[in-house]
Write a protein that holds these residues in place. Structure first.
Motif, mmCIF file in Angstrom:
data_model
loop_
_atom_site.group_PDB
_atom_site.id
_atom_site.type_symbol
_atom_site.label_atom_id
_atom_site.label_comp_id
_atom_site.label_asym_id
_atom_site.label_seq_id
_atom_site.Cartn_x
_atom_site.Cartn_y
_atom_site.Cartn_z
ATOM 1 N N SER A 138 -34.330 -18.287 29.287
ATOM 2 C CA SER A 138 -33.347 -19.241 29.814
ATOM 3 C C SER A 138 -34.015 -20.497 30.360
ATOM 4 N N ILE A 139 -35.346 -20.443 30.507
ATOM 5 C CA ILE A 139 -36.096 -21.630 30.924
ATOM 6 C C ILE A 139 -35.895 -22.774 29.928
ATOM 7 N N VAL A 140 -35.553 -22.437 28.686
ATOM 8 C CA VAL A 140 -35.312 -23.468 27.666
ATOM 9 C C VAL A 140 -34.184 -24.388 28.107
ATOM 10 N N PHE A 141 -33.076 -23.827 28.579
ATOM 11 C CA PHE A 141 -31.940 -24.640 29.011
ATOM 12 C C PHE A 141 -32.300 -25.480 30.235
ATOM 13 N N ILE A 142 -33.059 -24.886 31.158
ATOM 14 C CA ILE A 142 -33.458 -25.619 32.366
ATOM 15 C C ILE A 142 -34.328 -26.807 31.998
ATOM 16 N N GLN A 165 -42.448 -33.684 35.524
ATOM 17 C CA GLN A 165 -41.545 -32.830 36.286
ATOM 18 C C GLN A 165 -41.203 -31.568 35.514
ATOM 19 N N GLN A 166 -40.988 -31.697 34.204
ATOM 20 C CA GLN A 166 -40.705 -30.535 33.375
ATOM 21 C C GLN A 166 -41.915 -29.615 33.278
ATOM 22 N N LYS A 167 -43.108 -30.197 33.167
ATOM 23 C CA LYS A 167 -44.328 -29.399 33.058
ATOM 24 C C LYS A 167 -44.570 -28.557 34.302
ATOM 25 N N LYS A 168 -44.220 -29.075 35.461
ATOM 26 C CA LYS A 168 -44.436 -28.330 36.704
ATOM 27 C C LYS A 168 -43.653 -27.024 36.719
ATOM 28 N N ILE A 169 -42.558 -26.989 36.005
ATOM 29 C CA ILE A 169 -41.740 -25.771 35.930
ATOM 30 C C ILE A 169 -42.086 -24.952 34.691
ATOM 31 N N LEU A 170 -42.195 -25.631 33.562
ATOM 32 C CA LEU A 170 -42.334 -24.944 32.281
ATOM 33 C C LEU A 170 -43.682 -24.256 32.106
ATOM 34 N N LEU A 171 -44.782 -24.942 32.400
ATOM 35 C CA LEU A 171 -46.108 -24.388 32.116
ATOM 36 C C LEU A 171 -46.420 -23.134 32.934
ATOM 37 N N PRO A 172 -46.101 -23.079 34.230
ATOM 38 C CA PRO A 172 -46.304 -21.806 34.951
ATOM 39 C C PRO A 172 -45.439 -20.669 34.416
ATOM 40 N N ASN A 243 -52.693 -28.241 31.658
ATOM 41 C CA ASN A 243 -51.519 -28.963 32.162
ATOM 42 C C ASN A 243 -50.871 -29.828 31.086
ATOM 43 N N ASN A 244 -50.898 -29.318 29.861
ATOM 44 C CA ASN A 244 -50.291 -30.066 28.762
ATOM 45 C C ASN A 244 -49.983 -29.111 27.616
ATOM 46 N N SER A 245 -48.841 -29.274 26.994
ATOM 47 C CA SER A 245 -48.480 -28.441 25.860
ATOM 48 C C SER A 245 -49.299 -28.863 24.646
ATOM 49 N N PRO A 246 -50.156 -27.974 24.099
ATOM 50 C CA PRO A 246 -51.030 -28.376 22.987
ATOM 51 C C PRO A 246 -50.243 -28.728 21.742
ATOM 52 N N LEU A 247 -50.748 -29.715 21.000
ATOM 53 C CA LEU A 247 -50.061 -30.171 19.803
ATOM 54 C C LEU A 247 -50.075 -29.116 18.705
ATOM 55 N N TRP A 248 -51.164 -28.319 18.643
ATOM 56 C CA TRP A 248 -51.276 -27.299 17.601
ATOM 57 C C TRP A 248 -50.353 -26.103 17.855
ATOM 58 N N ARG A 249 -49.556 -26.179 18.907
ATOM 59 C CA ARG A 249 -48.618 -25.096 19.198
ATOM 60 C C ARG A 249 -47.621 -24.896 18.049
ATOM 61 N N TYR A 250 -47.305 -25.963 17.320
ATOM 62 C CA TYR A 250 -46.413 -25.842 16.164
ATOM 63 C C TYR A 250 -46.943 -24.809 15.168
#
Length: 296
Positions: A138-142, A165-172, A243-250
């Protein structure tokens, strides 16, 4: 740069192979569920249902890849598609863990567990697994619908290019995904299947053929866990540490996508195993009856 044609090709291949394979499996399951299904049957049924939900939402990811990894639909549709896409990935991993536990308990405590082994418990466990994975994702909707005061143009990507702001919630939260609903199920599966293999080899009455089939099933499940789910979950760990979503995540999502083509083989392997067992049992009964018949 992400090669979206490679991603699109894998998505199309998965859809063309996975959809008919899982539809065939689900139709077989419906027949089995009406004839005293075992707890393992119910767990495998939910695993197949999870794969089908994944495949039904896969065309949205195919659209995204065909558009060069851009998203020109509404962000609401993005959040819905992403939610079911990610929920089914973790539902599959948790169900594979439940299947490993069921096989381990059935082997270690064959008589006690047979008395407690009821389809109702497997159904309740499956519901809990669906709720756990659904609640986590459900974090997706947030994340998608978090207000961004600096945004002046509509987003052209789906569930990417996150703000600080999104990273502070999403990455943890993603790191918690990695630890709780990936590493923990993986360690449980390793424990269960290693012990299953050890127990099988210490019991001389079990045939060599049955031991080999059990080892094959264990290695298949562990391979799915490591090859299909590990790369994607490692991206959570890397994203949290950098602290960053890696590009190769795709690209890490591609093995998780191919998992839907591998899961039906577990079901069909079990079907063949049961057919083999039933045929041997019938042969023994036939031989026994022949010995009981009076000779002329």
């Amino acid at each position: 740069m992400i090669n979206h044609w490679v991603i699109l090709a894998v998505y199309i291949l998965t859809f063309l192979i996975g959809l008919p394979a899982n539809l065939l499996a689900i139709c077989t399951f419906f027949k089995k569920l009406g004839n005293k299904p075992s707890p393992n049957d119910i767990l495998l049924f939910n695993l197949t249902a999870s794969d089908l939900v994944f495949l039904l939402f896969l065309p949205f990811k195919m659209y995204e890849a065909a558009a060069g990894m851009e998203w020109h639909l509404s962000q609401t549709l993005c959040s819905i598609a992403s939610y079911f896409f990610f929920t089914t990935i973790y539902t599959s991993s948790l169900l594979l863990m439940a299947i490993a536990i069921d096989r381990y308990l059935g082997l270690v405590f064959p008589f006690k567990y047979r008395l407690l082994r009821k389809p109702l418990y497997a159904a309740a466990g499956s519901i809990i697994i669906w709720l756990v994975s659904a609640a986590h994702c459900s974090i997706v909707f947030i994340t998608v619908h978090m207000p961004d005061q600096n945004a002046t143009l509509p987003k052209t990507v789906c569930y990417e290019n996150f703000t600080e702001q999104q990273k502070k919630i999403l990455l943890p939260v993603r790191f918690e995904f990695f630890v709780v609903i990936y590493m923990l199920p993986l360690l449980i599966c390793i424990f269960c299947y290693i012990n299953c293999i050890y127990i099988l080899y210490t019991r001389p009455r079990i045939t060599k053929e049955k031991k080999q089939r059990a080892i094959g099933m264990a290695l298949c499940t562990l391979t799915i866990f490591l090859l299909c789910f590990l790369p994607y979950n490692l991206s959570h760990l890397v994203g949290f540490s950098s602290n960053n979503s890696p590009l190769w995540r795709y690209y890490t999502l591609l093995p998780s996508t191919l998992n839907t083509c591998l899961d039906p083989f577990q079901f069909f392997h079990q079907i063949m195993d049961r057919l083999h067992f039933d045929s041997r049992l019938s042969l023994r009964r036939f031989i026994h009856l022949q010995h009981l018949q009076p000779t002329s």
